[in-house]
Design a protein around this motif. Structure first.
Motif, mmCIF file in Angstrom:
data_model
loop_
_atom_site.group_PDB
_atom_site.id
_atom_site.type_symbol
_atom_site.label_atom_id
_atom_site.label_comp_id
_atom_site.label_asym_id
_atom_site.label_seq_id
_atom_site.Cartn_x
_atom_site.Cartn_y
_atom_site.Cartn_z
ATOM 1 N N THR A 58 0.837 -1.184 0.000
ATOM 2 C CA THR A 58 0.000 0.000 0.000
ATOM 3 C C THR A 58 0.878 1.243 0.000
ATOM 4 O O THR A 58 1.993 1.232 0.516
ATOM 5 C CB THR A 58 -0.918 0.039 1.234
ATOM 6 N N LEU A 59 0.378 2.311 -0.597
ATOM 7 C CA LEU A 59 1.097 3.572 -0.680
ATOM 8 C C LEU A 59 0.443 4.602 0.237
ATOM 9 O O LEU A 59 -0.687 4.426 0.692
ATOM 10 C CB LEU A 59 1.096 4.085 -2.122
ATOM 11 N N ILE A 60 1.160 5.681 0.506
ATOM 12 C CA ILE A 60 0.613 6.755 1.323
ATOM 13 C C ILE A 60 0.333 7.965 0.438
ATOM 14 O O ILE A 60 0.841 8.065 -0.678
ATOM 15 C CB ILE A 60 1.570 7.133 2.473
ATOM 16 N N ARG A 61 -0.476 8.879 0.948
ATOM 17 C CA ARG A 61 -0.869 10.043 0.162
ATOM 18 C C ARG A 61 0.302 11.004 -0.043
ATOM 19 O O ARG A 61 1.291 10.984 0.681
ATOM 20 C CB ARG A 61 -2.016 10.769 0.864
ATOM 21 N N ARG A 62 0.127 11.870 -1.049
ATOM 22 C CA ARG A 62 1.156 12.851 -1.386
ATOM 23 C C ARG A 62 1.456 13.765 -0.196
ATOM 24 O O ARG A 62 0.548 14.210 0.509
ATOM 25 C CB ARG A 62 0.693 13.671 -2.582
ATOM 26 N N ASP A 110 8.744 6.612 5.235
ATOM 27 C CA ASP A 110 8.100 6.612 3.925
ATOM 28 C C ASP A 110 7.518 7.989 3.660
ATOM 29 O O ASP A 110 6.839 8.565 4.529
ATOM 30 C CB ASP A 110 6.997 5.559 3.867
ATOM 31 N N TYR A 111 7.754 8.499 2.454
ATOM 32 C CA TYR A 111 7.254 9.828 2.097
ATOM 33 C C TYR A 111 6.498 9.738 0.770
ATOM 34 O O TYR A 111 6.998 9.158 -0.208
ATOM 35 C CB TYR A 111 8.401 10.823 1.962
ATOM 36 N N GLY A 112 5.304 10.319 0.756
ATOM 37 C CA GLY A 112 4.494 10.305 -0.451
ATOM 38 C C GLY A 112 4.919 11.385 -1.428
ATOM 39 O O GLY A 112 4.563 12.554 -1.261
ATOM 40 N N ASN A 116 0.628 8.052 -6.111
ATOM 41 C CA ASN A 116 0.963 6.706 -6.576
ATOM 42 C C ASN A 116 2.468 6.420 -6.539
ATOM 43 O O ASN A 116 2.938 5.465 -7.161
ATOM 44 C CB ASN A 116 0.439 6.481 -7.988
ATOM 45 N N LEU A 117 3.230 7.263 -5.826
ATOM 46 C CA LEU A 117 4.680 7.072 -5.739
ATOM 47 C C LEU A 117 5.150 7.392 -4.318
ATOM 48 O O LEU A 117 4.954 8.506 -3.833
ATOM 49 C CB LEU A 117 5.397 7.973 -6.746
#
Length: 330
Positions: A58-62, A110-112, A116-117
């Motif tokens: 899963t990814l995190i928001r920008r 982790d940094y958004g 999607n990245l």
């Protein structure tokens, strides 16, 4: 439960009381099982569990920052045959019993970069104790720092599998096993830089999440060495490429408890060794397989703590791995 005062005029006949009692019991049961405000749903819990399982799904928001702390303990016990290479053949000296205990504290950020990245960096702090027939020692040092990114090429949809492409670079910041002098401590790193690319797939079928992954790793050679190895001096090591894959599932037992079962395997080609006298040799292929059992507990609507136990299934795997994952961003 709230009790309401009912006027005597609307009290029904005594014969209907059992029916009302059953209805009240059913209503109370539904209230107890209903999702409370802010509790989230099983899908959110499964996403948090997937993130803790491999940090790839899963990814995190920008512009968001997520910090995570992992602690793990691993044990390796083996009987090692000590040999020396002379004239192209191996000479047997003796058999040693080697035990290694490793505690790894890993801090991850982790940094958004975009929705999607996600970019990430990991900092491991390693304590390793080794006990052999010849010596024993304890080392405390930084491990190999990792820098990577996760990219989701397609928008996530509930009815379709999620696809994530991953890339990671491992920096040889830990104590190299190729530069350790006997009696000076234990290695806490791989000794070589490496790059890994992978593909991860997951699909949530509430209350179950299915996931799988495949990756390929290539390592740089370790050059300009001067390590005594038996009667020879090791000067260069070129690790072979490796291929890994894994699969498993997470199951939400309730809105606060989830379990995971997964299998991971890595197949590594042999390493090429070069010695000062010009002799070259190659090690055998290694296969590591681990069965992981996990439990996730939601301590708040946004925070899930995960515990895991890994069991080695092949001779090249750690015998036992015990870990805990704790988000630092509450």
């Amino acid at each position: 439960m709230m009790l309401r005062t009912i006027p005597l005029a609307v009290v029904i006949a005594f014969a209907a009381a059992p029916v009302l009692a059953q209805q009240a019991t059913a209503d109370a049961a539904r209230d107890a099982l209903a999702k409370k405000e802010g509790e989230g749903d099983q899908s959110a819990l499964l996403k948090q569990t997937l993130t803790a399982v491999d940090k790839q799904y899963t990814l995190i928001r920008r512009n968001q920052l997520a910090l995570t702390y992992d602690v793990s303990y691993s044990y390796v016990g083996e009987d090692r045959i000590v040999t020396d290479i002379a004239n192209g053949s191996a000479t047997l000296f003796n058999i040693e019993n080697n035990n290694s205990h490793t505690v790894t504290n890993t801090f991850s950020a982790d940094y958004g970069v975009r929705d999607n990245l996600t970019a990430n960096v990991t900092l491991p702090l390693i304590s390793r104790y080794a006990d052999t027939a010849a010596r024993s020692g304890l080392s405390n040092s930084i491990g190999d720092i990792g820098v990577g990114a996760r990219w989701q090429p397609f928008e996530a949809r509930r009815d379709q599998p999620g696809l994530t492409v991953t890339g990671n670079v491992r920096l040889p910041t830990g104590r190299s096993p190729f530069k350790i002098i006997a009696g000076s401590g234990e290695a806490t790193g791989s000794g070589v830089g490496a790059a890994t690319v992978g593909l991860n797939v997951n699909k949530i079928v509430d209350p179950v999440a299915l996931f799988g992954s495949v990756n390929v790793t290539a390592s740089l050679p370790a050059k300009n060495l001067w390590q005594v190895n038996g009667s020879r001096i090791l000067t260069r090591v070129a690790p072979g490429p490796s291929v890994g894959f894994g699969l498993g599932f997470a199951y939400a037992l309730s809105y606060g408890i989830s379990t995971t079962i997964s299998f991971q395997e890595a197949i590594s080609a042999g390493s090429k060794l070069r010695f000062a006298d010009g002799l070259e040799a190659k090690t055998h292929m290694q296969t590591s397989g681990i069965l992981n059992l996990g439990l996730g507990y939601r301590v708040s609507p946004k925070t899930t703590v995960n515990f895991s136990v890994g069991i080695g299934l092949t001779p090249d795997s750690p015998n036992l791995i015990v870990g805990m994952n704790l988000p630092l961003s509450f």
